[in-house]
Design a protein around this motif. Structure first.
Motif, short mmCIF file in Angstrom:
data_model
loop_
_atom_site.label_atom_id
_atom_site.label_comp_id
_atom_site.label_asym_id
_atom_site.label_seq_id
_atom_site.Cartn_x
_atom_site.Cartn_y
_atom_site.Cartn_z
N ASP A 61 55.03 19.47 63.45
CA ASP A 61 54.45 20.34 64.46
C ASP A 61 53.21 19.68 65.04
O ASP A 61 52.83 18.58 64.61
CB ASP A 61 54.14 21.73 63.89
CG ASP A 61 52.97 21.70 62.90
OD1 ASP A 61 52.73 20.63 62.30
OD2 ASP A 61 52.31 22.73 62.72
N ASP A 110 49.65 19.14 65.09
CA ASP A 110 48.50 19.36 64.22
C ASP A 110 47.21 18.76 64.78
O ASP A 110 46.23 18.63 64.05
CB ASP A 110 48.76 18.74 62.84
CG ASP A 110 49.72 19.57 62.02
OD1 ASP A 110 49.88 20.77 62.32
OD2 ASP A 110 50.34 19.03 61.08
N PHE A 112 54.27 23.50 57.87
CA PHE A 112 53.66 24.78 58.22
C PHE A 112 52.47 25.17 57.34
O PHE A 112 51.67 26.02 57.73
CB PHE A 112 54.72 25.88 58.15
CG PHE A 112 55.90 25.64 59.06
CD1 PHE A 112 55.75 25.70 60.43
CD2 PHE A 112 57.16 25.34 58.54
CE1 PHE A 112 56.82 25.48 61.28
CE2 PHE A 112 58.24 25.12 59.37
CZ PHE A 112 58.07 25.18 60.76
N ASN A 123 48.42 24.47 58.67
CA ASN A 123 47.87 25.39 59.67
C ASN A 123 47.47 26.72 59.04
O ASN A 123 46.39 27.25 59.30
CB ASN A 123 48.90 25.64 60.78
CG ASN A 123 49.30 24.38 61.50
OD1 ASN A 123 50.02 23.55 60.94
ND2 ASN A 123 48.87 24.22 62.74
N VAL A 124 48.37 27.27 58.22
CA VAL A 124 48.12 28.57 57.60
C VAL A 124 46.95 28.47 56.62
O VAL A 124 46.10 29.37 56.55
CB VAL A 124 49.39 29.10 56.91
CG1 VAL A 124 49.10 30.43 56.22
CG2 VAL A 124 50.52 29.25 57.92
N TYR A 154 52.85 31.76 59.73
CA TYR A 154 52.75 30.79 60.82
C TYR A 154 53.29 31.41 62.12
O TYR A 154 52.71 31.24 63.19
CB TYR A 154 53.53 29.54 60.45
CG TYR A 154 53.33 28.35 61.36
CD1 TYR A 154 52.55 27.27 60.96
CD2 TYR A 154 53.93 28.28 62.61
CE1 TYR A 154 52.37 26.16 61.78
CE2 TYR A 154 53.76 27.19 63.44
CZ TYR A 154 52.98 26.13 63.02
OH TYR A 154 52.80 25.03 63.84
N PHE A 162 50.51 31.40 64.81
CA PHE A 162 50.63 30.24 65.71
C PHE A 162 51.94 30.28 66.49
O PHE A 162 52.71 29.31 66.50
CB PHE A 162 50.56 28.94 64.90
CG PHE A 162 49.36 28.83 64.01
CD1 PHE A 162 48.13 28.41 64.51
CD2 PHE A 162 49.46 29.15 62.66
CE1 PHE A 162 47.03 28.32 63.68
CE2 PHE A 162 48.35 29.05 61.82
CZ PHE A 162 47.13 28.64 62.34
N ASN A 206 52.43 27.34 68.98
CA ASN A 206 52.43 25.94 68.53
C ASN A 206 53.79 25.29 68.80
O ASN A 206 54.83 25.94 68.65
CB ASN A 206 52.13 25.86 67.03
CG ASN A 206 50.66 25.67 66.75
OD1 ASN A 206 49.82 26.03 67.57
ND2 ASN A 206 50.35 25.12 65.60
N ALA A 259 56.92 27.71 68.19
CA ALA A 259 57.16 28.15 66.82
C ALA A 259 57.91 29.47 66.77
O ALA A 259 58.74 29.70 65.88
CB ALA A 259 55.83 28.26 66.08
N GLY A 290 49.99 37.74 57.85
CA GLY A 290 49.57 37.17 59.12
C GLY A 290 49.01 38.21 60.07
O GLY A 290 48.00 37.98 60.75
#
Length: 256
Positions: free
Chosen positions: A7, A9, A110, A113-114, A163, A167, A170, A185, A228
């Motif tokens: 992804d 980043d 993933f 990011n999280v 995620y 996001f 993303n 995503a 989330g």
């Protein structure tokens, strides 16, 4: 077949150390303790057996099942004391190379990011919590099962659910047959969870034994979505994102 491979980043502030440690633990358990599949006694001992958890007993003798008119035996081995510890140990074990590296690929893509959005402590709690919920969902679906359940996929499904919420815009780069495509995503992960629901219904209809723990995937994913959403409500404003100019032009940000 859509297989995520990476992804975007570029906006991350640095390495995600908890994610890297989790990947290392999974690799260590598989190669050092499970001995890459050549130590089945350890695998059967420390996997989750729904019957054991529901009844608080440790099965040590092989169990016999009748499936589609055939008799099969499910090996067992003495587990930890108390047997409920397998709920945690099974979260770091895998059934083979494809199972291991498939899960770790998704965690690698993933997880960072999280982790950065949650922070180290809350990410650890979130990851383990997603794995626990995923395991309990699988147990509830078949509490009398004597088939071993193992793998990090429940917890990682939670990461993917979070995620998706945190996001959605993303870009996820995925392998579509022999072509690499870049899609949002929300599309990549939305398609994945739909496939889990279809797979779960198919497995229930066919009364399949073993295979993919779709219940754990769905339970973990929903847990991640809930975490989330809570995280989004805690944010006073959404962090700046490199795709904001595009969102401002086409108005898509109002959906997220």
């Amino acid at each position: 077949m859509l297989l995520p491979i990476s992804d975007d980043d570029r906006s991350l502030p640095g390495p995600a150390y908890v994610t890297l440690v989790l990947i290392g633990i999974n690799l260590a358990v598989f190669f050092l303790l499970q001995q890459a599949g050549f130590n089945p006694a350890f695998t059967y001992a420390y996997s989750v057996i729904p019957f054991e958890i529901v009844n608080g007993v440790d099965l040590v003798a092989p169990q016999t099942l009748r499936v589609a008119g055939e008799t099969i035996q499910i090996p067992q081995a003495p587990g930890p004391t108390p047997i409920y510890l397998t709920i945690l140990t099974a979260m770091f074990m895998h059934g083979g190379f494809a199972h291991l590296f498939g899960n770790l690929l998704y965690l690698w893509i993933f997880g960072d990011n999280v982790e950065h959005r949650f922070g180290v402590r809350r990410f650890i709690v979130f990851y383990l919590g997603s794995g626990l919920v995923a395991t309990f969902v699988q147990i509830v679906l078949d509490p009398a099962s004597v088939i071993p359940n193992l793998g990090a996929s429940g917890a990682i499904s939670g990461v993917m659910g979070a995620y998706l919420v945190l996001f959605p815009r993303n870009r996820v780069h995925a392998l579509f047959f022999y072509v690499v495509v870049s899609i949002p995503a929300v599309a990549a992960l939305g398609l994945w969870i739909v496939m889990q629901f279809f797979g779960g219904f198919s497995a229930l209809a066919s009364e399949g034994v073993g295979g993919v723990a779709y219940g754990a995937h769905i339970g973990g994913f929903i847990t991640g979505v809930v975490f989330g959403l809570i995280e989004r409500m805690r944010m006073r404003e959404e962090p700046a994102h490199r795709y904001d100019p595009f969102s401002a032009r086409d108005g898509s940000k109002r959906y997220w």
